[in-house]
Design a protein around this motif. Structure first.
Motif, PDB file in Angstrom:
ATOM      1  N   GLY A 115     -33.620 -20.029   2.940  1.00  0.00           N
ATOM      2  CA  GLY A 115     -34.573 -19.525   1.962  1.00  0.00           C
ATOM      3  C   GLY A 115     -34.092 -18.240   1.323  1.00  0.00           C
ATOM      4  N   LEU A 116     -33.479 -17.378   2.117  1.00  0.00           N
ATOM      5  CA  LEU A 116     -32.964 -16.120   1.582  1.00  0.00           C
ATOM      6  C   LEU A 116     -31.839 -16.384   0.585  1.00  0.00           C
ATOM      7  N   VAL A 117     -30.931 -17.291   0.944  1.00  0.00           N
ATOM      8  CA  VAL A 117     -29.837 -17.645   0.042  1.00  0.00           C
ATOM      9  C   VAL A 117     -30.383 -18.232  -1.256  1.00  0.00           C
ATOM     10  N   SER A 118     -31.376 -19.106  -1.139  1.00  0.00           N
ATOM     11  CA  SER A 118     -31.975 -19.710  -2.327  1.00  0.00           C
ATOM     12  C   SER A 118     -32.603 -18.658  -3.227  1.00  0.00           C
ATOM     13  N   ALA A 119     -33.282 -17.678  -2.618  1.00  0.00           N
ATOM     14  CA  ALA A 119     -33.906 -16.611  -3.403  1.00  0.00           C
ATOM     15  C   ALA A 119     -32.855 -15.786  -4.131  1.00  0.00           C
ATOM     16  N   LEU A 120     -31.743 -15.498  -3.471  1.00  0.00           N
ATOM     17  CA  LEU A 120     -30.681 -14.727  -4.101  1.00  0.00           C
ATOM     18  C   LEU A 120     -30.043 -15.513  -5.245  1.00  0.00           C
ATOM     19  N   GLU A 121     -29.787 -16.798  -5.007  1.00  0.00           N
ATOM     20  CA  GLU A 121     -29.165 -17.619  -6.042  1.00  0.00           C
ATOM     21  C   GLU A 121     -30.070 -17.763  -7.259  1.00  0.00           C
ATOM     22  N   ALA A 122     -31.391 -17.694  -7.045  1.00  0.00           N
ATOM     23  CA  ALA A 122     -32.327 -17.768  -8.170  1.00  0.00           C
ATOM     24  C   ALA A 122     -32.161 -16.578  -9.108  1.00  0.00           C
ATOM     25  N   TYR A 123     -31.612 -15.479  -8.588  1.00  0.00           N
ATOM     26  CA  TYR A 123     -31.331 -14.311  -9.418  1.00  0.00           C
ATOM     27  C   TYR A 123     -29.912 -14.349  -9.994  1.00  0.00           C
ATOM     28  N   GLY A 124     -29.175 -15.411  -9.693  1.00  0.00           N
ATOM     29  CA  GLY A 124     -27.802 -15.498 -10.172  1.00  0.00           C
ATOM     30  C   GLY A 124     -26.822 -14.758  -9.298  1.00  0.00           C
ATOM     31  N   ILE A 125     -27.201 -14.473  -8.057  1.00  0.00           N
ATOM     32  CA  ILE A 125     -26.328 -13.766  -7.113  1.00  0.00           C
ATOM     33  C   ILE A 125     -25.620 -14.800  -6.246  1.00  0.00           C
ATOM     34  N   SER A 126     -24.309 -14.798  -6.279  1.00  0.00           N
ATOM     35  CA  SER A 126     -23.532 -15.771  -5.525  1.00  0.00           C
ATOM     36  C   SER A 126     -23.667 -15.540  -4.020  1.00  0.00           C
ATOM     37  N   ALA A 127     -23.809 -16.643  -3.275  1.00  0.00           N
ATOM     38  CA  ALA A 127     -23.904 -16.574  -1.819  1.00  0.00           C
ATOM     39  C   ALA A 127     -22.586 -16.913  -1.140  1.00  0.00           C
ATOM     40  N   THR A 128     -21.510 -17.036  -1.925  1.00  0.00           N
ATOM     41  CA  THR A 128     -20.252 -17.497  -1.352  1.00  0.00           C
ATOM     42  C   THR A 128     -19.649 -16.503  -0.360  1.00  0.00           C
ATOM     43  N   ARG A 129     -20.038 -15.243  -0.429  1.00  0.00           N
ATOM     44  CA  ARG A 129     -19.489 -14.244   0.497  1.00  0.00           C
ATOM     45  C   ARG A 129     -20.437 -13.931   1.656  1.00  0.00           C
ATOM     46  N   LEU A 130     -21.512 -14.690   1.761  1.00  0.00           N
ATOM     47  CA  LEU A 130     -22.421 -14.516   2.886  1.00  0.00           C
ATOM     48  C   LEU A 130     -21.924 -15.319   4.082  1.00  0.00           C
ATOM     49  N   LEU A 131     -21.913 -14.694   5.247  1.00  0.00           N
ATOM     50  CA  LEU A 131     -21.549 -15.375   6.482  1.00  0.00           C
ATOM     51  C   LEU A 131     -22.789 -16.025   7.078  1.00  0.00           C
ATOM     52  N   VAL A 132     -22.611 -17.145   7.761  1.00  0.00           N
ATOM     53  CA  VAL A 132     -23.694 -17.820   8.460  1.00  0.00           C
ATOM     54  C   VAL A 132     -23.401 -17.757   9.957  1.00  0.00           C
ATOM     55  N   SER A 133     -24.247 -17.062  10.685  1.00  0.00           N
ATOM     56  CA  SER A 133     -24.048 -16.897  12.121  1.00  0.00           C
ATOM     57  C   SER A 133     -24.518 -18.137  12.878  1.00  0.00           C
ATOM     58  N   PRO A 134     -23.687 -18.657  13.778  1.00  0.00           N
ATOM     59  CA  PRO A 134     -24.116 -19.795  14.587  1.00  0.00           C
ATOM     60  C   PRO A 134     -24.970 -19.393  15.782  1.00  0.00           C
ATOM     61  N   THR A 135     -25.072 -18.100  16.042  1.00  0.00           N
ATOM     62  CA  THR A 135     -25.775 -17.633  17.244  1.00  0.00           C
ATOM     63  C   THR A 135     -27.014 -16.792  16.944  1.00  0.00           C
ATOM     64  N   PHE A 136     -26.975 -15.985  15.880  1.00  0.00           N
ATOM     65  CA  PHE A 136     -28.098 -15.110  15.567  1.00  0.00           C
ATOM     66  C   PHE A 136     -29.026 -15.751  14.535  1.00  0.00           C
ATOM     67  N   PRO A 137     -30.336 -15.570  14.666  1.00  0.00           N
ATOM     68  CA  PRO A 137     -31.251 -16.017  13.609  1.00  0.00           C
ATOM     69  C   PRO A 137     -31.213 -15.042  12.435  1.00  0.00           C
ATOM     70  N   THR A 138     -31.661 -15.485  11.288  1.00  0.00           N
ATOM     71  CA  THR A 138     -31.763 -14.599  10.129  1.00  0.00           C
ATOM     72  C   THR A 138     -32.707 -13.439  10.438  1.00  0.00           C
ATOM     73  N   SER A 139     -32.307 -12.254  10.024  1.00  0.00           N
ATOM     74  CA  SER A 139     -33.159 -11.087  10.213  1.00  0.00           C
ATOM     75  C   SER A 139     -34.455 -11.246   9.426  1.00  0.00           C
ATOM     76  N   ARG A 140     -35.568 -10.871  10.045  1.00  0.00           N
ATOM     77  CA  ARG A 140     -36.871 -11.019   9.387  1.00  0.00           C
ATOM     78  C   ARG A 140     -37.706  -9.759   9.631  1.00  0.00           C
ATOM     79  N   THR A 141     -38.535  -9.414   8.645  1.00  0.00           N
ATOM     80  CA  THR A 141     -39.449  -8.279   8.773  1.00  0.00           C
ATOM     81  C   THR A 141     -40.825  -8.669   8.250  1.00  0.00           C
ATOM     82  N   ILE A 142     -41.848  -8.353   9.032  1.00  0.00           N
ATOM     83  CA  ILE A 142     -43.227  -8.468   8.568  1.00  0.00           C
ATOM     84  C   ILE A 142     -43.680  -7.065   8.171  1.00  0.00           C
ATOM     85  N   ILE A 143     -44.129  -6.915   6.934  1.00  0.00           N
ATOM     86  CA  ILE A 143     -44.523  -5.612   6.405  1.00  0.00           C
ATOM     87  C   ILE A 143     -46.034  -5.593   6.222  1.00  0.00           C
ATOM     88  N   LEU A 144     -46.697  -4.698   6.942  1.00  0.00           N
ATOM     89  CA  LEU A 144     -48.150  -4.557   6.854  1.00  0.00           C
ATOM     90  C   LEU A 144     -48.483  -3.443   5.865  1.00  0.00           C
TER      91      LEU A 144
END
Length: 330
Positions: free
Chosen positions: A79-108
């Motif tokens: 979802g994060l990659v899709s959101a970035l690509e929607a702005y025209g930002i290439s995801a080709t230099r993003l690494l995909v970790s096989p062990t760590f989950p994507t970082s997430r923040t809940i903002i109150l």
């Protein structure tokens, strides 16, 4: 649909560092009491983290951007990659970790109070300076790194080598830091070599206080300048900005606008600094423009939704004044 980006600056910026999937809750009139259910009309999820925020904000201003960082092999990462690509930002230099989950923040978001964050560190822990491709770095005009001290795999010595390489290639560098709550700030002597090869250093006043041990923002500026940084710009929220370069110091006020959500204002300011670097603005003009971009981020919920483009920022500057005082350091 992918946003069509017109590169009005004719130059390219690389952003690297913290990437996060942000979920916004609120604004709430108050924190819910124990056991109470609060219903919201929406809880939007957006791309976040300082590297993603700065990249998105630059694209909105017409700057060509490529982004480096690390996400998890999960729905949040996709979802994060899709959101970035929607702005025209290439995801080709993003690494995909096989062990760590994507970082997430809940903002109150609580009316009349500062934000509260609930954070999963995740895949940011898997991003190292060795992941920054030298050929890519050499192709840039400006390289921004956001999140020093909050990325455990980023070693200062290795990042210093990256910045040395950028200087040798004529790539201007912009550095931002994040000091997690409860973390002891590192001694300046342990990372001063990085400052010596940094063109622009952009902490906020709390971070600068933790790093220098001084609550006086002017002392913070002079400490960083003595350490060898090219330009230091310290943001102070509603109290404005203080900047230093060589033997000069500038202090600016802030634009007086009602704040909807301050999330991402610092990153938006940083994007305005980078756009100003590309255009060769002097420090007063840089502070006015970056402050306009930063202020716009506070006008909508989310870190980037309210951020305006370059034309809108220039129009804003024609109808709003911002005092910038200058003095020579002794």
């Amino acid at each position: 649909m992918v946003m069509s980006v017109k590169n009005r600056f004719g130059q390219k910026v690389g952003c690297a560092g913290i990437l996060v999937e942000d979920t916004f809750c609120g604004p709430l009139s108050q924190m819910p009491p124990e056991g109470m259910l609060v219903a919201l009309d929406s809880m939007p999820t957006k791309a976040g983290g300082c590297a993603a925020n700065v990249a998105i904000d630059l694209v909105k201003q017409g700057v060509s951007v490529e982004l480096a960082g690390c996400v998890g092999d999960d729905s949040a990462g996709r979802g994060l990659v899709s959101a970035l690509e929607a702005y025209g930002i290439s995801a080709t230099r993003l690494l995909v970790s096989p062990t760590f989950p994507t970082s997430r923040t809940i903002i109150l978001l609580i009316a009349g109070e500062d934000r509260r964050y609930i954070h999963l560190f995740g895949a940011n822990a898997g991003f190292a300076a060795s992941d920054l491709n030298r050929e890519w770095l050499a192709s840039l005009d400006v390289f921004y790194f956001g999140g020093l001290f909050a990325l455990p795999a980023i070693q200062v010595d290795a990042l210093t080598e990256v910045f040395v390489f950028c200087r040798e290639q004529g790539v201007r560098t912009v550095l931002d830091v994040v000091i997690p709550s409860g973390m002891a700030a590192p001694e300046l002597s342990t990372w001063a070599p990085l400052l010596k090869v940094t063109d622009y250093f952009l902490p906020n006043d709390d971070e600068a206080c933790a790093l220098t041990g001084s609550e006086c923002v002017e002392d913070q500026v002079t400490t960083f300048l003595k350490a060898g940084v090219g330009t230091v710009i310290i943001t102070q929220g509603e109290r404005g900005v203080v900047a230093g370069r060589g033997k000069e110091m500038w202090r600016s006020s802030s634009y007086n606008e009602a704040c909807v959500d301050p999330s991402g204002a610092g990153d938006a300011f940083t994007s305005g600094v980078i756009a100003s670097i590309l255009l060769g603005r002097d420090v007063p003009a840089l502070l006015r423009y970056a402050s306009a971009i930063g202020t716009s981020a506070t006008q909508a919920i989310g870190t980037t939704d309210g951020v305006i483009g370059a034309d809108a920022a220039e129009a804003y500057l024609t109808s709003h004044t911002l005092d910038v005082a200058h003095r020579v350091l002794t």
